[in-house]
Design a protein around this motif. Structure first.
Motif, mmCIF file in Angstrom:
data_model
loop_
_atom_site.group_PDB
_atom_site.id
_atom_site.type_symbol
_atom_site.label_atom_id
_atom_site.label_comp_id
_atom_site.label_asym_id
_atom_site.label_seq_id
_atom_site.Cartn_x
_atom_site.Cartn_y
_atom_site.Cartn_z
ATOM 1 N N SER A 1 -83.181 -37.369 -38.890
ATOM 2 C CA SER A 1 -82.901 -37.633 -37.480
ATOM 3 C C SER A 1 -82.439 -39.074 -37.331
ATOM 4 O O SER A 1 -82.720 -39.925 -38.184
ATOM 5 N N GLY A 2 -81.760 -39.347 -36.240
ATOM 6 C CA GLY A 2 -81.306 -40.716 -36.028
ATOM 7 C C GLY A 2 -80.593 -40.880 -34.696
ATOM 8 O O GLY A 2 -80.108 -39.909 -34.100
ATOM 9 N N VAL A 3 -80.557 -42.112 -34.246
ATOM 10 C CA VAL A 3 -79.859 -42.481 -33.010
ATOM 11 C C VAL A 3 -78.922 -43.633 -33.348
ATOM 12 O O VAL A 3 -79.340 -44.627 -33.944
ATOM 13 N N ILE A 4 -77.664 -43.480 -32.972
ATOM 14 C CA ILE A 4 -76.677 -44.517 -33.237
ATOM 15 C C ILE A 4 -75.870 -44.784 -31.977
ATOM 16 O O ILE A 4 -75.602 -43.864 -31.190
ATOM 17 N N LYS A 5 -75.503 -46.032 -31.771
ATOM 18 C CA LYS A 5 -74.675 -46.398 -30.626
ATOM 19 C C LYS A 5 -73.846 -47.627 -30.961
ATOM 20 O O LYS A 5 -74.254 -48.490 -31.741
ATOM 21 N N ASP B 1 -80.981 -46.335 -35.699
ATOM 22 C CA ASP B 1 -82.409 -46.105 -35.947
ATOM 23 C C ASP B 1 -82.526 -44.686 -36.499
ATOM 24 O O ASP B 1 -82.443 -43.708 -35.749
ATOM 25 N N ALA B 2 -82.691 -44.567 -37.822
ATOM 26 C CA ALA B 2 -82.667 -43.256 -38.465
ATOM 27 C C ALA B 2 -83.878 -43.079 -39.373
ATOM 28 O O ALA B 2 -84.378 -44.041 -39.960
ATOM 29 N N ASP B 3 -84.324 -41.825 -39.482
ATOM 30 C CA ASP B 3 -85.419 -41.459 -40.377
ATOM 31 C C ASP B 3 -84.890 -40.436 -41.376
ATOM 32 O O ASP B 3 -84.745 -39.259 -41.058
ATOM 33 N N THR C 1 -66.191 -41.738 -31.309
ATOM 34 C CA THR C 1 -67.614 -41.499 -31.551
ATOM 35 C C THR C 1 -67.983 -41.992 -32.946
ATOM 36 O O THR C 1 -67.168 -41.962 -33.861
ATOM 37 N N LEU C 2 -69.216 -42.438 -33.079
ATOM 38 C CA LEU C 2 -69.760 -42.828 -34.374
ATOM 39 C C LEU C 2 -70.685 -41.725 -34.865
ATOM 40 O O LEU C 2 -71.479 -41.180 -34.091
ATOM 41 N N LYS C 3 -70.598 -41.397 -36.145
ATOM 42 C CA LYS C 3 -71.423 -40.344 -36.721
ATOM 43 C C LYS C 3 -72.072 -40.828 -38.014
ATOM 44 O O LYS C 3 -71.456 -41.549 -38.794
ATOM 45 N N VAL C 4 -73.315 -40.402 -38.224
ATOM 46 C CA VAL C 4 -74.058 -40.745 -39.432
ATOM 47 C C VAL C 4 -73.979 -39.567 -40.401
ATOM 48 O O VAL C 4 -74.231 -38.421 -40.025
ATOM 49 N N PHE D 1 -78.867 -32.426 -39.014
ATOM 50 C CA PHE D 1 -79.141 -33.785 -38.572
ATOM 51 C C PHE D 1 -79.412 -33.782 -37.072
ATOM 52 O O PHE D 1 -78.566 -33.387 -36.287
ATOM 53 N N ALA D 2 -80.625 -34.217 -36.696
ATOM 54 C CA ALA D 2 -80.985 -34.300 -35.276
ATOM 55 C C ALA D 2 -80.453 -35.622 -34.724
ATOM 56 O O ALA D 2 -80.964 -36.688 -35.056
ATOM 57 N N GLY D 3 -79.424 -35.528 -33.911
ATOM 58 C CA GLY D 3 -78.800 -36.745 -33.385
ATOM 59 C C GLY D 3 -77.749 -37.224 -34.361
ATOM 60 O O GLY D 3 -76.982 -36.436 -34.927
ATOM 61 N N GLY D 4 -77.699 -38.538 -34.562
ATOM 62 C CA GLY D 4 -76.731 -39.087 -35.499
ATOM 63 C C GLY D 4 -75.322 -39.177 -34.974
ATOM 64 O O GLY D 4 -74.398 -39.474 -35.736
ATOM 65 N N VAL D 5 -75.133 -38.920 -33.676
ATOM 66 C CA VAL D 5 -73.809 -39.001 -33.062
ATOM 67 C C VAL D 5 -73.913 -39.865 -31.808
ATOM 68 O O VAL D 5 -74.791 -39.642 -30.971
#
Length: 223
Positions: free
Chosen positions: A38-42, A71-73, A173-176, A201-205
């Motif tokens: 999972s992760g949050v990116i901006k 912020d990713a796990d 958009t940014l992607k992990v 992947f939960a989030g990451g976009v």
């Protein structure tokens, strides 16, 4: 009667078969290990500059510099069969004109996270290698392995476009992304849907944003 060479070849062939079979069984055990990345990116800051993005560029062109926070796990991706994890961030945006690529994609940042038992493979000096080996000796995978907390991170790579123009691009958009490299088995990437105990992947976009126009300096200063 078989001579000594034939007997040695038979023993070696049997050994490699057993080793390969055992390796396949170890690789299959990854399917029972739960993956819940999972992760949050901006994007935190964007800038478009006109110049030569690389020393080998023959002409001036527009290129973008995108800073971001992440912020990713990814700790669940580390198992007994994980050698290292390759993580990278891409910027994607649709083509502004018909007939061109439907979606543009470029890598702006990447990193390699190793398993403790593979820390010695990192390109470090002898002192750093010695410390990493000592810290990993006899220890299991640390729970913080794979946790990424980046704030206003500078990109490793500047992005451009074959047309030479990238300013004012919309719907960026940014992607992990990640790539799990095992000790034995196939390379695996993040998936768009769940596969058994492997979750997508939960989030990451990131949210969509637009790149700014090229900042032009006035040739004459105002009185």
């Amino acid at each position: 009667m078989h001579n000594s060479l034939n007997r040695l070849q038979s023993v070696f062939g049997f050994f490699t078969t057993v080793a390969f079979t055992l390796g396949c069984l170890i690789a299959l055990t990854d399917l029972w290990a739960e993956r819940t990345p999972s992760g949050v990116i901006k994007a935190t800051n964007t800038q478009v500059v006109k110049g030569r993005p690389h020393y080998y560029s023959s002409k001036k062109e527009e290129y973008a510099i995108i800073k971001f926070s992440l912020d990713a796990d990814l700790s669940s991706l580390f198992t007994w069969n994980t050698k290292q994890l390759f993580v990278y961030v891409t910027a994607e945006w649709p083509a502004p004109e018909a007939g061109m690529n439907a979606t543009n994609e470029a890598v702006i940042w990447d990193s390699i996270i190793t398993n403790p038992s593979a820390d010695h493979l990192v390109n470090l000096g002898p002192i750093g290698k010695k410390k990493l080996k000592a810290s990993a000796g006899g220890k299991s995978i640390a729970p913080e392995r794979g946790l990424l907390k980046l704030k206003n991170q500078k990109p490793k790579y500047q992005i451009s476009h074959p047309s030479g123009k990238i300013a004012s691009a919309e719907d960026v958009t940014l992607k992990v992304h990640y790539n799990v490299q095992p000790w034995f088995g196939l390379l695996t990437w993040n998936t768009q849907s769940d596969i058994g105990r492997w979750k997508s992947f939960a989030g990451g976009v990131s949210d969509q944003f637009s790149l700014p126009a090229v900042k032009v300096k006035d040739d004459k200063k105002k009185p």
